[in-house]
Scaffold this motif. Sequence first.
Motif, PDB file in Angstrom:
ATOM      1  N   PRO A 186      31.242 109.107  44.365  1.00 37.26           N
ATOM      2  CA  PRO A 186      30.218 108.162  44.824  1.00 37.26           C
ATOM      3  C   PRO A 186      30.229 107.948  46.339  1.00 37.26           C
ATOM      4  O   PRO A 186      31.273 107.678  46.931  1.00 37.26           O
ATOM      5  CB  PRO A 186      30.583 106.859  44.085  1.00 37.26           C
ATOM      6  N   VAL A 187      29.052 108.073  46.932  1.00 38.51           N
ATOM      7  CA  VAL A 187      28.873 107.963  48.387  1.00 38.51           C
ATOM      8  C   VAL A 187      27.656 107.056  48.616  1.00 38.51           C
ATOM      9  O   VAL A 187      26.580 107.317  48.062  1.00 38.51           O
ATOM     10  CB  VAL A 187      28.594 109.365  48.997  1.00 38.51           C
ATOM     11  N   ILE A 188      27.788 106.019  49.412  1.00 33.78           N
ATOM     12  CA  ILE A 188      26.630 105.136  49.631  1.00 33.78           C
ATOM     13  C   ILE A 188      25.618 105.814  50.556  1.00 33.78           C
ATOM     14  O   ILE A 188      25.955 106.277  51.648  1.00 33.78           O
ATOM     15  CB  ILE A 188      27.054 103.770  50.200  1.00 33.78           C
ATOM     16  N   ALA A 189      24.362 105.885  50.077  1.00 33.39           N
ATOM     17  CA  ALA A 189      23.272 106.468  50.857  1.00 33.39           C
ATOM     18  C   ALA A 189      22.820 105.476  51.928  1.00 33.39           C
ATOM     19  O   ALA A 189      22.786 104.269  51.687  1.00 33.39           O
ATOM     20  CB  ALA A 189      22.091 106.796  49.941  1.00 33.39           C
ATOM     21  N   HIS A 190      22.485 106.009  53.111  1.00 30.37           N
ATOM     22  CA  HIS A 190      21.930 105.200  54.225  1.00 30.37           C
ATOM     23  C   HIS A 190      22.350 103.718  54.137  1.00 30.37           C
ATOM     24  O   HIS A 190      21.502 102.831  53.987  1.00 30.37           O
ATOM     25  CB  HIS A 190      20.394 105.324  54.284  1.00 30.37           C
ATOM     26  N   PRO A 191      23.677 103.440  54.263  1.00 25.72           N
ATOM     27  CA  PRO A 191      24.171 102.065  54.048  1.00 25.72           C
ATOM     28  C   PRO A 191      23.531 101.021  54.970  1.00 25.72           C
ATOM     29  O   PRO A 191      23.365  99.873  54.566  1.00 25.72           O
ATOM     30  CB  PRO A 191      25.671 102.173  54.297  1.00 25.72           C
ATOM     31  N   TRP A 192      23.187 101.430  56.184  1.00 25.59           N
ATOM     32  CA  TRP A 192      22.556 100.477  57.109  1.00 25.59           C
ATOM     33  C   TRP A 192      21.119 100.921  57.405  1.00 25.59           C
ATOM     34  O   TRP A 192      20.625 100.799  58.520  1.00 25.59           O
ATOM     35  CB  TRP A 192      23.367 100.343  58.400  1.00 25.59           C
ATOM     36  N   GLY A 193      20.440 101.415  56.368  1.00 25.18           N
ATOM     37  CA  GLY A 193      19.063 101.878  56.513  1.00 25.18           C
ATOM     38  C   GLY A 193      18.075 100.738  56.507  1.00 25.18           C
ATOM     39  O   GLY A 193      18.260  99.739  57.194  1.00 25.18           O
ATOM     40  N   GLU A 216      27.135 107.844  53.779  1.00 26.44           N
ATOM     41  CA  GLU A 216      26.168 108.710  54.448  1.00 26.44           C
ATOM     42  C   GLU A 216      25.909 108.088  55.818  1.00 26.44           C
ATOM     43  O   GLU A 216      25.246 107.056  55.913  1.00 26.44           O
ATOM     44  CB  GLU A 216      24.883 108.786  53.622  1.00 26.44           C
ATOM     45  N   VAL A 217      26.440 108.707  56.841  1.00 21.21           N
ATOM     46  CA  VAL A 217      26.379 108.130  58.196  1.00 21.21           C
ATOM     47  C   VAL A 217      25.199 108.697  58.983  1.00 21.21           C
ATOM     48  O   VAL A 217      24.459 107.953  59.627  1.00 21.21           O
ATOM     49  CB  VAL A 217      27.714 108.398  58.936  1.00 21.21           C
ATOM     50  N   ASP A 218      25.046 110.023  58.965  1.00 17.94           N
ATOM     51  CA  ASP A 218      23.981 110.656  59.746  1.00 17.94           C
ATOM     52  C   ASP A 218      22.716 110.748  58.906  1.00 17.94           C
ATOM     53  O   ASP A 218      22.586 111.611  58.025  1.00 17.94           O
ATOM     54  CB  ASP A 218      24.448 112.019  60.254  1.00 17.94           C
ATOM     55  N   HIS A 219      21.800 109.806  59.169  1.00 13.57           N
ATOM     56  CA  HIS A 219      20.557 109.666  58.397  1.00 13.57           C
ATOM     57  C   HIS A 219      19.497 109.128  59.350  1.00 13.57           C
ATOM     58  O   HIS A 219      19.806 108.326  60.238  1.00 13.57           O
ATOM     59  CB  HIS A 219      20.799 108.699  57.225  1.00 13.57           C
ATOM     60  N   GLN A 220      18.264 109.545  59.138  1.00 13.39           N
ATOM     61  CA  GLN A 220      17.169 109.153  60.028  1.00 13.39           C
ATOM     62  C   GLN A 220      17.008 107.640  60.182  1.00 13.39           C
ATOM     63  O   GLN A 220      16.499 107.180  61.192  1.00 13.39           O
ATOM     64  CB  GLN A 220      15.839 109.725  59.517  1.00 13.39           C
ATOM     65  N   GLU A 221      17.396 106.884  59.162  1.00 17.13           N
ATOM     66  CA  GLU A 221      17.197 105.432  59.236  1.00 17.13           C
ATOM     67  C   GLU A 221      18.299 104.724  60.030  1.00 17.13           C
ATOM     68  O   GLU A 221      18.258 103.498  60.158  1.00 17.13           O
ATOM     69  CB  GLU A 221      17.091 104.833  57.823  1.00 17.13           C
ATOM     70  N   HIS A 222      19.296 105.475  60.521  1.00 15.53           N
ATOM     71  CA  HIS A 222      20.381 104.859  61.293  1.00 15.53           C
ATOM     72  C   HIS A 222      20.219 105.134  62.781  1.00 15.53           C
ATOM     73  O   HIS A 222      20.036 106.283  63.180  1.00 15.53           O
ATOM     74  CB  HIS A 222      21.740 105.423  60.856  1.00 15.53           C
ATOM     75  N   SER A 223      20.359 104.104  63.586  1.00 15.73           N
ATOM     76  CA  SER A 223      20.333 104.275  65.045  1.00 15.73           C
ATOM     77  C   SER A 223      21.641 104.966  65.463  1.00 15.73           C
ATOM     78  O   SER A 223      22.632 104.932  64.715  1.00 15.73           O
ATOM     79  CB  SER A 223      20.244 102.914  65.717  1.00 15.73           C
ATOM     80  N   PRO A 224      21.665 105.557  66.662  1.00 15.82           N
ATOM     81  CA  PRO A 224      22.912 106.163  67.162  1.00 15.82           C
ATOM     82  C   PRO A 224      24.064 105.151  67.149  1.00 15.82           C
ATOM     83  O   PRO A 224      25.190 105.485  66.791  1.00 15.82           O
ATOM     84  CB  PRO A 224      22.555 106.587  68.583  1.00 15.82           C
ATOM     85  N   LEU A 239      37.147 107.012  54.216  1.00 12.79           N
ATOM     86  CA  LEU A 239      35.986 107.488  53.453  1.00 12.79           C
ATOM     87  C   LEU A 239      35.436 108.784  54.040  1.00 12.79           C
ATOM     88  O   LEU A 239      35.483 109.015  55.248  1.00 12.79           O
ATOM     89  CB  LEU A 239      34.880 106.418  53.464  1.00 12.79           C
ATOM     90  N   VAL A 240      34.883 109.616  53.159  1.00 10.76           N
ATOM     91  CA  VAL A 240      34.182 110.833  53.573  1.00 10.76           C
ATOM     92  C   VAL A 240      32.917 110.430  54.333  1.00 10.76           C
ATOM     93  O   VAL A 240      32.256 109.451  53.980  1.00 10.76           O
ATOM     94  CB  VAL A 240      33.794 111.666  52.322  1.00 10.76           C
ATOM     95  N   VAL A 241      32.596 111.191  55.376  1.00  9.44           N
ATOM     96  CA  VAL A 241      31.374 110.971  56.155  1.00  9.44           C
ATOM     97  C   VAL A 241      30.391 112.093  55.853  1.00  9.44           C
ATOM     98  O   VAL A 241      30.740 113.266  55.960  1.00  9.44           O
ATOM     99  CB  VAL A 241      31.691 110.973  57.674  1.00  9.44           C
ATOM    100  N   THR A 242      29.179 111.727  55.445  1.00  7.72           N
ATOM    101  CA  THR A 242      28.175 112.772  55.213  1.00  7.72           C
ATOM    102  C   THR A 242      26.977 112.579  56.137  1.00  7.72           C
ATOM    103  O   THR A 242      26.785 111.515  56.734  1.00  7.72           O
ATOM    104  CB  THR A 242      27.665 112.776  53.749  1.00  7.72           C
ATOM    105  N   GLY A 243      26.182 113.644  56.236  1.00  2.00           N
ATOM    106  CA  GLY A 243      24.922 113.598  56.965  1.00  2.00           C
ATOM    107  C   GLY A 243      23.919 114.404  56.175  1.00  2.00           C
ATOM    108  O   GLY A 243      24.276 115.432  55.594  1.00  2.00           O
ATOM    109  N   SER A 244      22.681 113.935  56.126  1.00  4.06           N
ATOM    110  CA  SER A 244      21.703 114.636  55.303  1.00  4.06           C
ATOM    111  C   SER A 244      20.282 114.246  55.661  1.00  4.06           C
ATOM    112  O   SER A 244      20.039 113.259  56.364  1.00  4.06           O
ATOM    113  CB  SER A 244      21.993 114.377  53.820  1.00  4.06           C
ATOM    114  N   SER A 245      19.346 115.035  55.120  1.00  2.00           N
ATOM    115  CA  SER A 245      17.941 114.855  55.504  1.00  2.00           C
ATOM    116  C   SER A 245      17.242 113.768  54.703  1.00  2.00           C
ATOM    117  O   SER A 245      16.324 113.135  55.187  1.00  2.00           O
ATOM    118  CB  SER A 245      17.181 116.168  55.307  1.00  2.00           C
ATOM    119  N   ASP A 246      17.633 113.571  53.427  1.00  2.00           N
ATOM    120  CA  ASP A 246      16.852 112.715  52.510  1.00  2.00           C
ATOM    121  C   ASP A 246      15.413 113.257  52.436  1.00  2.00           C
ATOM    122  O   ASP A 246      14.447 112.496  52.448  1.00  2.00           O
ATOM    123  CB  ASP A 246      16.881 111.254  52.981  1.00  2.00           C
TER     124      ASP A 246
END
Length: 289
Positions: A186-193, A216-224, A239-246
């Motif tokens: 289990p990995v939380i998607a766009h946690p601060w989206g 999921e850290v690298d996501h379009q809904e997250h600011s730098p 925790l594992v860090v992921t990045g993805s397009s959604d």
Amino acid sequence: MRIDLHTHSFVSDGTDAPADLMREAKAAGLDVVALTDHDTAAGWPEAQRAADEVGITLVPGMEISTRLGSASVHLLAYLLDPVHPPLVAALDRILDGRNGRVPAICAQLRAVGVDVTEEDVRRSAGDAAATGRPHIADVMVATGAVGSRDEAFAKFLNPGRPGYVRRYACPLEEAIGLVGQAGGVPVIAHPWGRAPGALTEETLAGLTAIGLRGLEVDHQEHSPQARQTLRGIARNLGLVVTGSSDHHGTGKVDHDLGCHTTDPDEYERILALATSAPSTGSAAAPRRG
Ligand code: AMP
Ligand code: FE
Ligand code: FE
Ligand code: ZN
């Protein structure tokens, strides 16, 4: 190695068939792609066949609709057994909630002069196992009531707008437990989206203690800035860090396949954490609709 761990097909609210999505992923230069439709594994068998044909690695996954208190949280789940009975029961309850709210949304839209029928929505959702607001938005685009999915959400479908209706979502803690029991990660998607605030570091620490494995850290809904802070939290909590397009096909702008990717070492950690070897064959295909 290029790895994208979050994509949607028309089995939920994306616009591509699972097989086409795999071909597009190959064409986009990806080596590994996860199919993570909302609340269903129904696209896995078709995606697996296409992935084998074009020579990319499919990571079977899903994005589960959960809530933490009253906040909506999307939980990505990878490499889980899709027929684990308690998981299937939880997903069925979520899918029933998705279908069950359609008449209420249509009625509320008609009350403000937007003509959408349940029939229109069923047609728009087609073979989707998970009906969503994007299918309703597509009807509104087709009738000219709005110009895009985005406009439909902003004017009618987001919380606080006249077409909004709540639906059932599984408590996050329960969903994390179910994914673990089903052998998945289990990995939380766009946690601060779109709706940040609920997932503080303290809360994430508590969730890690009960089996959360990644963010999921690298996501379009997250600011730098948000990404940098989340990366630090993930490091602190192990925790594992992921990045993805959604990616949602043409259903969401600025979410092209591979626009964010996951580091190969982090992907390896996910593989190592999975405790089941899920079958993506047709025998494992759960119900549609
Ligand atoms: P639902 O699954 O019915 O709760 O609807 C939420 C889904 O709608 C999310 O998974 C997003 O993919 C999609 N969504 C939310 N906001 C927008 C938007 N502004 N434009 C396009 N799609 C959206
Ligand atoms: Fe979606
Ligand atoms: Fe999401
Ligand atoms: Zn998604």
